[in-house]
Design a protein around this motif. Structure first.
Motif, PDB file in Angstrom:
ATOM      1  N   UNK A 189       3.522 -15.432  11.421  1.00 22.80           N
ATOM      2  CA  UNK A 189       4.038 -14.921  12.700  1.00 22.80           C
ATOM      3  C   UNK A 189       5.042 -15.915  13.281  1.00 22.80           C
ATOM      4  N   UNK A 190       4.669 -17.185  13.269  1.00 22.28           N
ATOM      5  CA  UNK A 190       5.551 -18.228  13.804  1.00 22.28           C
ATOM      6  C   UNK A 190       6.788 -18.396  12.925  1.00 22.28           C
ATOM      7  N   UNK A 191       6.587 -18.458  11.606  1.00 20.38           N
ATOM      8  CA  UNK A 191       7.704 -18.677  10.681  1.00 20.38           C
ATOM      9  C   UNK A 191       8.756 -17.577  10.792  1.00 20.38           C
ATOM     10  N   UNK A 192       8.303 -16.340  10.929  1.00 17.52           N
ATOM     11  CA  UNK A 192       9.242 -15.223  11.069  1.00 17.52           C
ATOM     12  C   UNK A 192       9.926 -15.271  12.430  1.00 17.52           C
ATOM     13  N   UNK A 193       9.149 -15.541  13.471  1.00 16.46           N
ATOM     14  CA  UNK A 193       9.695 -15.534  14.829  1.00 16.46           C
ATOM     15  C   UNK A 193      10.790 -16.583  15.019  1.00 16.46           C
ATOM     16  N   UNK A 194      10.597 -17.775  14.444  1.00 14.63           N
ATOM     17  CA  UNK A 194      11.560 -18.855  14.699  1.00 14.63           C
ATOM     18  C   UNK A 194      12.862 -18.691  13.922  1.00 14.63           C
ATOM     19  N   UNK A 195      12.833 -17.884  12.858  1.00 16.22           N
ATOM     20  CA  UNK A 195      14.052 -17.746  12.058  1.00 16.22           C
ATOM     21  C   UNK A 195      14.634 -16.335  12.054  1.00 16.22           C
ATOM     22  N   UNK A 196      13.953 -15.414  12.716  1.00 12.90           N
ATOM     23  CA  UNK A 196      14.372 -14.014  12.643  1.00 12.90           C
ATOM     24  C   UNK A 196      15.792 -13.794  13.150  1.00 12.90           C
ATOM     25  N   UNK A 197      16.161 -14.444  14.227  1.00  8.79           N
ATOM     26  CA  UNK A 197      17.489 -14.232  14.795  1.00  8.79           C
ATOM     27  C   UNK A 197      18.574 -15.058  14.111  1.00  8.79           C
ATOM     28  N   UNK A 198      18.172 -15.876  13.140  1.00  6.74           N
ATOM     29  CA  UNK A 198      19.148 -16.678  12.399  1.00  6.74           C
ATOM     30  C   UNK A 198      19.365 -16.106  11.002  1.00  6.74           C
ATOM     31  N   UNK A 199      18.266 -15.962  10.263  1.00  5.67           N
ATOM     32  CA  UNK A 199      18.367 -15.515   8.872  1.00  5.67           C
ATOM     33  C   UNK A 199      17.669 -14.189   8.612  1.00  5.67           C
ATOM     34  N   UNK A 200      16.974 -13.679   9.604  1.00  8.02           N
ATOM     35  CA  UNK A 200      16.191 -12.466   9.410  1.00  8.02           C
ATOM     36  C   UNK A 200      14.719 -12.755   9.222  1.00  8.02           C
ATOM     37  N   UNK A 253      10.602  -2.143   7.495  1.00  5.42           N
ATOM     38  CA  UNK A 253      10.418  -1.137   8.542  1.00  5.42           C
ATOM     39  C   UNK A 253      10.484  -1.722   9.944  1.00  5.42           C
ATOM     40  N   UNK A 254      10.026  -2.959  10.111  1.00  6.19           N
ATOM     41  CA  UNK A 254       9.951  -3.527  11.459  1.00  6.19           C
ATOM     42  C   UNK A 254      11.079  -4.492  11.798  1.00  6.19           C
ATOM     43  N   UNK A 255      11.718  -5.058  10.767  1.00  2.00           N
ATOM     44  CA  UNK A 255      12.666  -6.137  11.057  1.00  2.00           C
ATOM     45  C   UNK A 255      14.088  -5.908  10.569  1.00  2.00           C
ATOM     46  N   UNK A 256      14.269  -5.225   9.427  1.00  2.67           N
ATOM     47  CA  UNK A 256      15.620  -5.204   8.861  1.00  2.67           C
ATOM     48  C   UNK A 256      16.161  -3.824   8.523  1.00  2.67           C
ATOM     49  N   UNK A 257      15.427  -2.777   8.815  1.00  2.00           N
ATOM     50  CA  UNK A 257      15.924  -1.431   8.531  1.00  2.00           C
ATOM     51  C   UNK A 257      17.158  -1.155   9.389  1.00  2.00           C
ATOM     52  N   UNK A 258      18.322  -0.933   8.765  1.00  2.00           N
ATOM     53  CA  UNK A 258      19.544  -0.708   9.549  1.00  2.00           C
ATOM     54  C   UNK A 258      19.507   0.575  10.373  1.00  2.00           C
ATOM     55  N   UNK A 259      18.590   1.489  10.056  1.00  2.00           N
ATOM     56  CA  UNK A 259      18.490   2.747  10.789  1.00  2.00           C
ATOM     57  C   UNK A 259      17.624   2.628  12.038  1.00  2.00           C
ATOM     58  N   UNK A 260      16.959   1.484  12.182  1.00  2.00           N
ATOM     59  CA  UNK A 260      16.083   1.295  13.334  1.00  2.00           C
ATOM     60  C   UNK A 260      16.489   0.048  14.105  1.00  2.00           C
ATOM     61  N   UNK A 261      16.140   0.037  15.368  1.00  2.00           N
ATOM     62  CA  UNK A 261      16.389  -1.150  16.171  1.00  2.00           C
ATOM     63  C   UNK A 261      15.254  -2.142  15.950  1.00  2.00           C
ATOM     64  N   UNK A 305       9.460  -8.702  18.981  1.00  2.00           N
ATOM     65  CA  UNK A 305       8.071  -9.016  19.307  1.00  2.00           C
ATOM     66  C   UNK A 305       7.112  -8.460  18.271  1.00  2.00           C
ATOM     67  N   UNK A 306       7.273  -7.193  17.941  1.00  2.00           N
ATOM     68  CA  UNK A 306       6.349  -6.531  17.022  1.00  2.00           C
ATOM     69  C   UNK A 306       6.524  -7.004  15.587  1.00  2.00           C
ATOM     70  N   UNK A 307       7.766  -7.216  15.156  1.00  2.00           N
ATOM     71  CA  UNK A 307       8.029  -7.534  13.747  1.00  2.00           C
ATOM     72  C   UNK A 307       7.251  -8.750  13.239  1.00  2.00           C
ATOM     73  N   UNK A 308       7.330  -9.914  13.888  1.00  2.17           N
ATOM     74  CA  UNK A 308       6.577 -11.068  13.368  1.00  2.17           C
ATOM     75  C   UNK A 308       5.072 -10.832  13.329  1.00  2.17           C
ATOM     76  N   UNK A 309       4.557 -10.133  14.338  1.00  2.00           N
ATOM     77  CA  UNK A 309       3.112  -9.871  14.391  1.00  2.00           C
ATOM     78  C   UNK A 309       2.696  -8.933  13.264  1.00  2.00           C
ATOM     79  N   UNK A 310       3.459  -7.849  13.077  1.00  2.00           N
ATOM     80  CA  UNK A 310       3.136  -6.890  12.017  1.00  2.00           C
ATOM     81  C   UNK A 310       3.205  -7.553  10.643  1.00  2.00           C
ATOM     82  N   UNK A 311       4.213  -8.380  10.432  1.00  2.00           N
ATOM     83  CA  UNK A 311       4.376  -9.055   9.144  1.00  2.00           C
ATOM     84  C   UNK A 311       3.234 -10.043   8.910  1.00  2.00           C
TER      85      UNK A 311
END
Length: 203
Positions: free
Chosen positions: A70-81, A163-171, A175-181
């Motif tokens: 959850x932390x690893x995804x959250x800290x890098x999501x807006x940089x590398x995805x 489905x939660x973080x990188x699908x170009x068809x969805x926003x 918040x949800x993406x790191x938790x779900x992953x």
């Protein structure tokens, strides 16, 4: 994705500030995840003085991996995805994720593999050379069954990320993406940890 749509990239892409920043973000995320995840197993062995897998150990390891991811995804999501996992990066590339060329895929992989290696070296240093155990199959558990299990678990992880973080068809939901992953990885470890170790990862 059709081969005609695959972006190879260029040397300029590999040396750009953005690519280096993204690769470094994946390096840090992988380091955080592997250090906490692998470290939880080492800590459990230290506390229990046991090398035999136990129910409470699997639960503790699943929880540590889930929280760390959850932390690893959250800290890098807006940089590398926030891929963290090479299988996720490959899935994003095959799925045609924007701005992820073959060159960047390699940069991501280098960051992820180096982060994992450095995490293990730091763990050995921090635990007075305590052994880092590799994943092993359970007794009487076949390689074929392990392959099926790992494929299913890895698919679940990659699908959740997509489905939660990188699908170009969805926003994307920051918040949800790191938790779900994190949750899907924890759940997969609970389901498959006793059989194959629940790697979900080519590292």
């Amino acid at each position: 994705m059709p081969f005609s749509e695959i972006s190879v990239g260029s040397f300029k892409d590999a040396t750009s500030k953005e690519a280096i920043r993204q690769g470094f973000a994946e390096f840090i995320s992988a380091l955080i995840f592997v250090f906490a995840g692998q470290g939880s197993g080492m800590a459990f062995r230290k506390l229990t003085k046991s090398e035999t897998p136990r129910v409470e150990g699997v639960i503790a390891i699943a929880l540590a991996h889930s929280l760390a991811l959850v932390v690893a995804v959250a800290v890098s999501k807006n940089i590398s995805g926030g891929h963290v996992n090479p299988a996720v990066t490959l899935g994003a590339f095959v799925g045609g994720h924007k701005n992820l060329s073959l060159i960047k895929l390699i940069i991501y992989w280098i960051g992820q593999f180096l982060g994992s290696v450095i995490a293990c070296l730091l763990l050995k240093l921090a635990t007075n050379e305590m052994a880092i155990r590799p994943f092993v199959l359970a007794e009487n558990y076949t390689v074929g069954s392990a392959v099926v299990l790992e494929i299913v678990m890895t698919f679940g992880l990659v699908y959740t990320v997509y489905a939660t973080a990188i699908d170009p068809q969805r926003q994307s939901n920051d918040t949800i993406a790191p938790i779900a992953i994190g949750f899907i990885v924890g759940a997969n470890i609970l389901a498959g940890g006793a059989f194959s170790g629940a790697s979900m990862n080519p590292r």
